[in-house]
Design an enzyme around this catalytic site. Sequence first.
Site, mmCIF file in Angstrom:
data_model
loop_
_atom_site.group_PDB
_atom_site.id
_atom_site.type_symbol
_atom_site.label_atom_id
_atom_site.label_comp_id
_atom_site.label_asym_id
_atom_site.label_seq_id
_atom_site.Cartn_x
_atom_site.Cartn_y
_atom_site.Cartn_z
ATOM 1 N N ASP A 114 101.306 56.910 104.516
ATOM 2 C CA ASP A 114 101.331 57.967 103.486
ATOM 3 C C ASP A 114 100.002 58.683 103.273
ATOM 4 O O ASP A 114 99.898 59.576 102.446
ATOM 5 C CB ASP A 114 101.841 57.390 102.151
ATOM 6 C CG ASP A 114 101.031 56.147 101.690
ATOM 7 O OD1 ASP A 114 101.651 55.242 101.088
ATOM 8 O OD2 ASP A 114 99.810 56.081 101.960
ATOM 9 N N HIS A 129 100.322 51.486 111.485
ATOM 10 C CA HIS A 129 101.636 52.066 111.820
ATOM 11 C C HIS A 129 101.587 53.580 111.929
ATOM 12 O O HIS A 129 102.638 54.221 111.966
ATOM 13 C CB HIS A 129 102.676 51.654 110.767
ATOM 14 C CG HIS A 129 102.976 50.184 110.795
ATOM 15 N ND1 HIS A 129 103.472 49.503 109.700
ATOM 16 C CD2 HIS A 129 102.831 49.255 111.768
ATOM 17 C CE1 HIS A 129 103.644 48.229 110.019
ATOM 18 N NE2 HIS A 129 103.264 48.052 111.259
HETATM 19 N N1 APR Z 1 101.538 46.249 93.336
HETATM 20 C C1 APR Z 1 101.410 45.348 94.350
HETATM 21 N N2 APR Z 1 102.441 44.940 95.138
HETATM 22 C C2 APR Z 1 103.657 45.455 94.864
HETATM 23 C C3 APR Z 1 103.883 46.395 93.819
HETATM 24 C C4 APR Z 1 102.754 46.783 93.041
HETATM 25 N N3 APR Z 1 102.864 47.655 92.026
HETATM 26 N N4 APR Z 1 105.214 46.709 93.816
HETATM 27 C C5 APR Z 1 105.795 46.002 94.820
HETATM 28 N N5 APR Z 1 104.870 45.241 95.444
HETATM 29 C C6 APR Z 1 105.055 44.342 96.590
HETATM 30 C C7 APR Z 1 106.430 43.721 96.699
HETATM 31 O O1 APR Z 1 106.499 42.515 95.914
HETATM 32 C C8 APR Z 1 106.499 43.419 98.194
HETATM 33 O O2 APR Z 1 105.901 42.161 98.486
HETATM 34 O O3 APR Z 1 104.906 45.114 97.762
HETATM 35 C C9 APR Z 1 105.637 44.526 98.815
HETATM 36 C C10 APR Z 1 106.457 45.601 99.499
HETATM 37 O O4 APR Z 1 107.110 44.994 100.600
HETATM 38 P P1 APR Z 1 107.627 45.906 101.819
HETATM 39 O O5 APR Z 1 108.353 47.072 101.280
HETATM 40 O O6 APR Z 1 108.268 45.006 102.797
HETATM 41 O O7 APR Z 1 106.250 46.483 102.393
HETATM 42 P P2 APR Z 1 105.420 46.006 103.615
HETATM 43 O O8 APR Z 1 105.205 44.541 103.593
HETATM 44 O O9 APR Z 1 104.233 46.873 103.641
HETATM 45 O O10 APR Z 1 106.350 46.413 104.868
HETATM 46 C C11 APR Z 1 105.746 46.369 106.119
HETATM 47 O O11 APR Z 1 107.753 47.295 107.081
HETATM 48 O O12 APR Z 1 109.489 48.779 107.380
HETATM 49 C C12 APR Z 1 108.218 48.465 107.773
HETATM 50 O O13 APR Z 1 106.673 49.996 108.654
HETATM 51 C C13 APR Z 1 107.226 49.553 107.446
HETATM 52 O O14 APR Z 1 104.869 49.339 106.935
HETATM 53 C C14 APR Z 1 106.163 48.858 106.599
HETATM 54 C C15 APR Z 1 106.351 47.429 107.006
#
Ligand code: APR
Length: 256
Positions: A114, A129
């Site tokens: 982003d 990514h």
């Molecule tokens: N502050 C901190 N953490 C948060 C908040 C917040 N306000 N809100 C949600 N979270 C946490 C959730 O608890 C979860 O553990 O952020 C995490 C989001 O998880 P995912 O959506 O799985 O994100 P991520 O781990 O970055 O995914 C990795 O998956 O689909 C692919 O390429 C995509 O980069 C992405 C990758």
Amino acid sequence: MILPLFKNHKMEDQRVKVAQLLKKSKYSMAFTGAGISVESGIPPFRGELGLWNKYDPKVLDIDYFHSNGKRAWFFIREIFYEFFGKAQPNNAHRVLARLEHSGLLQAVVTQNIDNLHQLAGSKHVFEFHGNSNRLVCTECGRLSDISDINLEDIPPHCPVDGSILKPDFIFFGEGIPPLAYEKSFEAARDCEVCLIIGSTGEVTPAAYVPNTAKRNGAVIIEINPEESLFTHSITDIHLRGKAGEELRIIENLLFE
Ligand code: APR
């Protein structure tokens, strides 16, 4: 400066410890996931409000994209450009940029596409990514800035050879950008402190970055309101809260 009333003393001690570790560390890094951008209005991928509950991840499968370019672009435009495109950095991105500017953070490895870390002022950002602000030609490899491309007409075409353009972030089935991969693991090997902010740890090889930091003796500090795959495996200190709130308190402890 009057410290905000802490919910409990343990959390207060942990945050003070995190501030001390960052002050003492010669090389600290942050590993960020979708959770750091949630307070900018960008939903995570997983969890009850996750994007994968609403959209089929196949729209980001590279084979699907090559065989259904127009349909894939319809969803890609809706998710990553109509919706994400207007997001602004939040407090968490801003504090990480301030830590870097003050010499207390040396690198950000992000899974996010982003561009919010860069918009907040972070300079040493390794995009594991890729980045949605650039489009790449599927034939000649030329990069175009999204601001130069009209997404009314999809799929967008390369201004040079007319081939379909693809967002310059990795789809499922694609490899990690080699330079970002190399710099991310270099940071993981060099760091004394690794902040894991807003990631489930479910996606590899990205999740190997903090694991490499751990194996090389770094202290692992996790900021996430929930537990993740890191929490009971490599995390040393878990600040169980939102990134924007936790980092604001850390900022106050370090600079006020
Ligand atoms: N502050 C901190 N953490 C948060 C908040 C917040 N306000 N809100 C949600 N979270 C946490 C959730 O608890 C979860 O553990 O952020 C995490 C989001 O998880 P995912 O959506 O799985 O994100 P991520 O781990 O970055 O995914 C990795 O998956 O689909 C692919 O390429 C995509 O980069 C992405 C990758």
